[in-house]
Write a protein that holds these residues in place. Sequence first.
Motif, PDB file in Angstrom:
ATOM      1  N   PHE A 142     -15.538  20.552 -15.726  1.00  0.00           N
ATOM      2  CA  PHE A 142     -15.018  19.192 -16.655  1.00  0.00           C
ATOM      3  C   PHE A 142     -16.532  18.238 -16.213  1.00  0.00           C
ATOM      4  O   PHE A 142     -16.226  16.887 -16.609  1.00  0.00           O
ATOM      5  N   ASP A 143     -17.354  18.819 -15.313  1.00  0.00           N
ATOM      6  CA  ASP A 143     -18.506  17.742 -15.214  1.00  0.00           C
ATOM      7  C   ASP A 143     -18.153  16.588 -14.430  1.00  0.00           C
ATOM      8  O   ASP A 143     -18.531  15.707 -14.992  1.00  0.00           O
ATOM      9  N   ILE A 144     -17.260  16.755 -13.600  1.00  0.00           N
ATOM     10  CA  ILE A 144     -16.994  15.772 -12.746  1.00  0.00           C
ATOM     11  C   ILE A 144     -17.822  15.538 -11.619  1.00  0.00           C
ATOM     12  O   ILE A 144     -18.342  16.164 -10.957  1.00  0.00           O
ATOM     13  N   GLN A 162     -11.419   9.691 -14.969  1.00  0.00           N
ATOM     14  CA  GLN A 162     -10.544   9.885 -16.298  1.00  0.00           C
ATOM     15  C   GLN A 162     -10.776  11.505 -16.197  1.00  0.00           C
ATOM     16  O   GLN A 162      -9.808  12.072 -16.925  1.00  0.00           O
ATOM     17  N   LYS A 163     -11.894  11.836 -15.926  1.00  0.00           N
ATOM     18  CA  LYS A 163     -12.273  13.565 -16.101  1.00  0.00           C
ATOM     19  C   LYS A 163     -11.232  14.038 -15.330  1.00  0.00           C
ATOM     20  O   LYS A 163     -10.814  15.412 -15.547  1.00  0.00           O
ATOM     21  N   VAL A 164     -10.844  13.492 -14.026  1.00  0.00           N
ATOM     22  CA  VAL A 164      -9.922  14.120 -12.959  1.00  0.00           C
ATOM     23  C   VAL A 164      -8.653  14.447 -13.632  1.00  0.00           C
ATOM     24  O   VAL A 164      -8.073  15.345 -13.723  1.00  0.00           O
ATOM     25  N   ASP A 187     -17.535   4.852 -19.152  1.00  0.00           N
ATOM     26  CA  ASP A 187     -19.059   4.551 -19.617  1.00  0.00           C
ATOM     27  C   ASP A 187     -19.338   5.485 -20.884  1.00  0.00           C
ATOM     28  O   ASP A 187     -18.295   6.341 -21.190  1.00  0.00           O
ATOM     29  N   ILE A 188     -20.205   5.079 -21.614  1.00  0.00           N
ATOM     30  CA  ILE A 188     -20.684   5.788 -23.013  1.00  0.00           C
ATOM     31  C   ILE A 188     -20.568   7.362 -22.579  1.00  0.00           C
ATOM     32  O   ILE A 188     -20.202   8.158 -23.677  1.00  0.00           O
ATOM     33  N   TYR A 193     -17.822  12.716 -23.778  1.00  0.00           N
ATOM     34  CA  TYR A 193     -17.493  13.953 -23.018  1.00  0.00           C
ATOM     35  C   TYR A 193     -15.848  13.872 -23.476  1.00  0.00           C
ATOM     36  O   TYR A 193     -15.437  15.086 -23.902  1.00  0.00           O
ATOM     37  N   VAL A 194     -15.205  12.864 -23.262  1.00  0.00           N
ATOM     38  CA  VAL A 194     -13.882  12.680 -23.581  1.00  0.00           C
ATOM     39  C   VAL A 194     -13.506  13.183 -25.033  1.00  0.00           C
ATOM     40  O   VAL A 194     -12.683  13.945 -25.372  1.00  0.00           O
TER      41      VAL A 194
END
Length: 257
Positions: A142-144, A162-164, A187-188, A193-194
Motif C-alpha cells: 500500500f506504499d505506506i 489513512q493508508k494504514v 495530501d494530493i 492513491y486512495v
Amino acid sequence: KKPATPGDVRLSLRNLQVRDDRNLPALRGVSLDVRAGEIVGIAGVEGNGQRELEEAIAGLRASEQGQITLCGHDLTNQTPGVMFAAGLGHVPSDRYKTALLRDFSIAENLVLAKIDQPPFTQHGLLDHKAIDANAEALVKQFDIRTRSITTEVGALSGGNAQKVVLARELAHQPQVLLVAQPTRGVDIGAIEYVHRELVRQRDQGMAILLISTELEEILNLSDRIIVLYEGQIMGECQASAADVEQLGLLMAGARQP
C-alpha cells in the motif's frame, strides 16, 4: 474508470431510523442497496445524517427502527466485531478517534482487528515475527511511506495514516467496504492513491458505500449517487448522467420530482 458491472446485493438498508447524540432523529427511514462491483456514493452537506449512517452500519450506533442486512444476514444493531467477522470493512471518517491508536506502532495498528487470532497470537502469546511480517508486506503493497514499521502511527502524515487504515481493512478482503471521508486531511498524492485503490477494489467485485461531503469526489468515484438531506434520501441517479445543478438542489432539500 470503466463502467461498473453490479452483481448481487451485499448491503441492504430498510427503513433505517437512527437518533443523534442529542437524541434527535438523524436518519428518517433510509433504504438503499449496495451491490458487488459498484461504488454507491452518499452526497450531502455535512451534518445531514452521514455520521449516524456510518456509525449505524459499522455497529457503533444503535438504530431504533429498520434493518441492516449484510450478505443476506440480518445484522441490525450488532457489534463492530460481528460486522467485521461478517465481511464489513470500515474506513471511518475520523481515523484517529475510531480506527487508529496514535501511540502504537504501524505494525500493531495493522493487526488491531485480528491481534487475538492466529497467526498473530499463538497459545495466548503475541507472535511478533508474524505481526512484523504482516506489516512489512502491507507497507510495501500500500506504499505506506515510513522509515520503520515500528514508527508510531501518530508520527505519520495524514495520507500515510489513512493508508494504514485502508491496508488493514482491505487485508481481510471484506465483502463490503464502508468508507467515509476517505481523503479528508490527506495530501494530493495520497488522494490519488486512495481513489485508484477504491476503483480497483470495485473492479475486483467489492461492494463499496462511499460517504463524502466532497461532491467532486462523489462524482469521480461513484457509479450511483444518493443524496441525503436532513436524514432522508432526496433522490438517486447514475453518476454518468448526474447533473451538478440538480444534485445541488437535492443537497439543499429540493426533492427529486
